[in-house]
Scaffold this motif. Structure first.
Motif, mmCIF file in Angstrom:
data_model
loop_
_atom_site.group_PDB
_atom_site.id
_atom_site.type_symbol
_atom_site.label_atom_id
_atom_site.label_comp_id
_atom_site.label_asym_id
_atom_site.label_seq_id
_atom_site.Cartn_x
_atom_site.Cartn_y
_atom_site.Cartn_z
ATOM 1 N N ARG A 75 0.661 -1.417 0.627
ATOM 2 C CA ARG A 75 -0.416 0.243 0.055
ATOM 3 C C ARG A 75 1.004 1.384 -0.414
ATOM 4 O O ARG A 75 0.151 2.787 -0.742
ATOM 5 C CB ARG A 75 -1.051 0.073 1.394
ATOM 6 N N TYR B 97 -6.169 -12.132 10.041
ATOM 7 C CA TYR B 97 -4.859 -12.117 10.143
ATOM 8 C C TYR B 97 -4.764 -10.748 10.877
ATOM 9 O O TYR B 97 -5.238 -9.656 10.407
ATOM 10 C CB TYR B 97 -4.233 -11.325 8.765
ATOM 11 N N ARG C 62 -7.964 -10.309 5.664
ATOM 12 C CA ARG C 62 -6.934 -8.340 5.772
ATOM 13 C C ARG C 62 -8.220 -7.941 6.334
ATOM 14 O O ARG C 62 -9.392 -7.781 6.175
ATOM 15 C CB ARG C 62 -6.211 -9.044 5.143
ATOM 16 N N ASP C 63 -8.337 -6.225 7.191
ATOM 17 C CA ASP C 63 -9.184 -5.733 7.067
ATOM 18 C C ASP C 63 -9.462 -4.813 6.157
ATOM 19 O O ASP C 63 -10.240 -4.758 5.765
ATOM 20 C CB ASP C 63 -8.232 -4.971 8.090
ATOM 21 N N ASN D 235 -5.385 -3.286 2.008
ATOM 22 C CA ASN D 235 -3.876 -3.834 2.959
ATOM 23 C C ASN D 235 -4.008 -5.308 2.609
ATOM 24 O O ASN D 235 -3.593 -6.447 2.967
ATOM 25 C CB ASN D 235 -4.423 -3.957 4.224
ATOM 26 N N ASP E 228 -12.599 -9.175 13.364
ATOM 27 C CA ASP E 228 -11.900 -8.093 14.580
ATOM 28 C C ASP E 228 -12.551 -6.578 14.776
ATOM 29 O O ASP E 228 -11.999 -5.770 14.202
ATOM 30 C CB ASP E 228 -10.023 -7.975 14.146
ATOM 31 N N ARG F 211 -11.049 -3.501 13.974
ATOM 32 C CA ARG F 211 -11.153 -3.092 12.735
ATOM 33 C C ARG F 211 -12.156 -1.650 12.232
ATOM 34 O O ARG F 211 -11.198 -0.654 10.999
ATOM 35 C CB ARG F 211 -10.846 -3.738 11.068
ATOM 36 N N ARG G 77 -9.404 1.162 13.055
ATOM 37 C CA ARG G 77 -8.702 1.445 12.184
ATOM 38 C C ARG G 77 -9.492 2.078 10.955
ATOM 39 O O ARG G 77 -8.411 2.683 9.920
ATOM 40 C CB ARG G 77 -8.347 -0.028 11.630
ATOM 41 N N ARG H 256 -9.263 5.399 11.454
ATOM 42 C CA ARG H 256 -7.712 6.100 10.955
ATOM 43 C C ARG H 256 -6.624 5.924 9.647
ATOM 44 O O ARG H 256 -6.378 6.841 9.485
ATOM 45 C CB ARG H 256 -6.778 4.842 11.841
HETATM 46 N N1 CTP Z 1 -3.999 -6.576 9.938
HETATM 47 C C1 CTP Z 1 -5.101 -6.472 9.426
HETATM 48 N N2 CTP Z 1 -6.521 -6.453 10.656
HETATM 49 C C2 CTP Z 1 -5.887 -5.993 12.339
HETATM 50 C C3 CTP Z 1 -4.593 -5.423 11.828
HETATM 51 C C4 CTP Z 1 -3.470 -5.972 11.335
HETATM 52 O O1 CTP Z 1 -6.510 -7.088 8.467
HETATM 53 N N3 CTP Z 1 -6.871 -5.755 13.222
HETATM 54 C C5 CTP Z 1 -3.506 -6.593 8.145
HETATM 55 C C6 CTP Z 1 -3.495 -5.252 7.294
HETATM 56 O O2 CTP Z 1 -3.154 -6.551 5.992
HETATM 57 C C7 CTP Z 1 -2.476 -4.630 7.605
HETATM 58 C C8 CTP Z 1 -0.656 -5.943 8.427
HETATM 59 O O3 CTP Z 1 -2.410 -6.892 8.982
HETATM 60 O O4 CTP Z 1 -1.901 -3.980 6.036
HETATM 61 C C9 CTP Z 1 0.005 -5.384 8.734
HETATM 62 O O5 CTP Z 1 -0.809 -4.674 10.060
HETATM 63 P P1 CTP Z 1 -0.237 -3.318 10.866
HETATM 64 O O6 CTP Z 1 1.364 -3.006 10.190
HETATM 65 O O7 CTP Z 1 -0.753 -2.727 12.024
HETATM 66 O O8 CTP Z 1 -0.857 -2.232 10.057
HETATM 67 P P2 CTP Z 1 -0.069 -1.383 9.016
HETATM 68 O O9 CTP Z 1 -0.849 -1.175 7.257
HETATM 69 O O10 CTP Z 1 1.080 -2.168 8.605
HETATM 70 O O11 CTP Z 1 -0.082 0.286 8.839
HETATM 71 P P3 CTP Z 1 0.815 1.400 10.042
HETATM 72 O O12 CTP Z 1 2.281 0.436 9.730
HETATM 73 O O13 CTP Z 1 -0.113 2.443 9.542
HETATM 74 O O14 CTP Z 1 -0.040 0.693 10.904
#
Ligand code: CTP
Length: 471
Positions: A35, A99, A120-121, A125, A167, A170, A173, A176
């Motif tokens: 992303r 995940y 995934r969320d 992502n 989860d 999310r 998120r 966010r």
């Molecule tokens: N993820 C998810 N659900 C969550 C947390 C994370 O599906 N509750 C997945 C997403 O695919 C995300 C990846 O895990 O891209 C990594 O999570 P995280 O490191 O929390 O977020 P990032 O996308 O890397 O963004 P940031 O670093 O801004 O937190």
């Protein structure tokens, strides 16, 4: 975008790819890195997913680095992490279930890459770039994350109900990412979020606050708060802020909407500071307005004492939200308590002692207090705003002059308790504190100068008056 070329910029990918080849593991770089690559945002964290054992892959990568990189293995979760320079690399096998990197739940079942991406969320992502020789650098984007990045949309890959019940954090998120990236939330995703907001109750305050603070640290935090409010997420963890919303009218007299006012103050202060706690002070500055609101036929709406009550409400709110209960909380509390104090100082006839008292009470936080007060001017009338700001320029000038003369901003008593005890032959007692306090008061009132000689002279006078020494 030529992903192959992008990967070639960083030798890490070559290392991971050759480790994967050696173990014959299908491997991809996934999630936030992909992303951010498309968005041109720098990212230090790299997540790799392979179809098979993530731990075995990580161990092989370490071998590729001749064991020069530290590896941490989390067997229960089937993940392994290694640090290479500034970058953190996480390796995990593709999973069938949701995940969550921060989940405490051990993983259950291995899955295919597609099964991993769909749990995934958000679509943005859920993209992967292949590190396999047959299609190295190819983007795998089963949910059209690229399209959503272009359209600036936050959308769940599956039915939002499924993604959010995996989860519920999310939902936070979603807001966010929308705030950080200045994206919209897809209508179906937002509709589900509003419908399932109550599920946030099962999420820990520690996880919620991480996302909330990220929202607060965005360029225009009001956007995130408006989404949290509209989606009723805010109601779940910050009802005091929700209470600020609304306008009451009596006899055609109404007050301003304190929720939108607070958001304006927060945006204003965010233009001049990245200090999370000063931003929190903006959020909290009027928090006690609903609790102190009265209507008076003569003067209309009043909120007497909301600054003190707001300061008193701060510890409980911080505690509940799992914000730090240390000097950062006390800083917010202090700014809330003092946020009205500079206003009367704009008058021409203001005394030096009033200025000294504010300097004494605010200490080194005086500049931040003034930033908050300036941000608190939210009139729609530009002329008024200009006039109020100019008034504060004058206040700051007066504060500077008094500080230069009297040095009370970092007030240190010019005579210590020990010195008082020694000079007057006293044991530690209440009277020592009283003398110290009276000396401080005399300095703030301008009756004596802030220096040891004058303080000593006053100490002797006080001792005589109290009958502690013979005259
Ligand atoms: N993820 C998810 N659900 C969550 C947390 C994370 O599906 N509750 C997945 C997403 O695919 C995300 C990846 O895990 O891209 C990594 O999570 P995280 O490191 O929390 O977020 P990032 O996308 O890397 O963004 P940031 O670093 O801004 O937190």
């Amino acid at each position: 975008m030529n992903f192959k070329k992008e990967l070639e910029q960083n030798e890490l990918f070559e290392k991971v790819a050759s480790a994967a080849k050696k173990l014959n593991l299908e491997t991809f770089v996934v999630g936030g890195f992909v992303r951010d690559l498309v968005l041109g945002r720098p990212s230090k964290d790299l997540d790799f997913t392979c179809v098979g054992s993530g731990i075995a892959l990580a161990e092989e990568v370490v071998r590729q680095f001749d064991y020069h990189v530290p590896l941490s293995v989390f067997k229960n979760f089937g993940t392994a992490m290694l640090k290479v320079g500034e970058s953190e690399l996480e390796f995990v096998g593709a999973r069938k279930e949701s995940y969550r990197s921060e989940s405490r739940k051990p993983i259950v079942e291995d899955g295919s890459l597609l099964e991993d991406l769909e749990r995934r969320d958000f679509t943005i992502n859920s993209m992967a770039i292949s590190l396999n020789s047959e299609n190295y650098g190819e983007l795998l984007d089963p949910f059209n994350g690229m399209g959503d990045l272009q359209k600036k949309i936050i959308k769940t890959p599956l039915n939002p109900e499924v993604t959010f019940s995996d989860d519920p954090l999310r939902m936070m998120r979603a807001v966010r990412f929308a705030s950080q990236l200045e994206f919209d939330i897809d209508p179906d995703t937002f509709f589900a979020l509003a419908q399932y907001a109550h599920r946030l109750r099962i999420v820990s305050a520690e996880r919620i606050i991480v996302e909330l603070n990220k929202i607060i640290l965005t360029k225009k935090p009001s956007y995130g708060f408006k989404l949290l409010f509209a989606g009723k997420l805010l109601h779940e963890f910050f009802p005091e802020m929700v209470e600020l919303q609304g306008v009451d009218s009596v006899d055609d007299k109404s007050h301003k909407d304190n929720f939108y006012h607070t958001l304006q103050v927060l945006d204003n202060v965010s233009q001049v500071t990245d200090n999370l706690w000063l931003r929190w002070a903006a959020i909290m500055h009027d928090i006690a307005k609903p609790a102190t609101k009265r209507f008076n036929a003569k003067v209309g709406w009043t909120f007497h004492g909301h600054e003190d009550k707001g300061a008193r409400m701060t510890p409980a709110i911080f505690k509940r939200l799992k914000l730090p209960m240390d000097e950062r909380m006390r800083y917010v509390q202090k700014l809330v308590r003092l946020h009205l104090r500079p206003i009367p100082l704009v008058k021409d006839e203001v005394t030096d002692s009033a200025l000294r008292r504010l300097l004494f009470d605010a200490g080194d936080d005086i500049d931040d207090l003034m930033k908050l007060c300036r941000a608190d001017i939210t009139s729609k009338n530009d002329k008024k705003v200009k006039r109020f700001l100019e008034n504060f320029d004058k206040v700051e000038q007066k504060l500077r002059e008094v500080e230069e003369k009297d040095h009370v901003r970092n007030f240190q008593p010019p005579i210590s308790g020990e010195e008082i005890m020694e000079a007057l032959g006293l044991e530690p007692s209440k009277i020592v504190g009283e003398i110290k306090e009276e000396i401080k008061e005399a300095i703030l009132e301008g009756k004596i100068q802030n220096n040891p000689e004058e303080a000593r002279r006053l100490m002797l006078q006080l001792a005589k008056a109290k009958g502690l020494v013979n005259s």
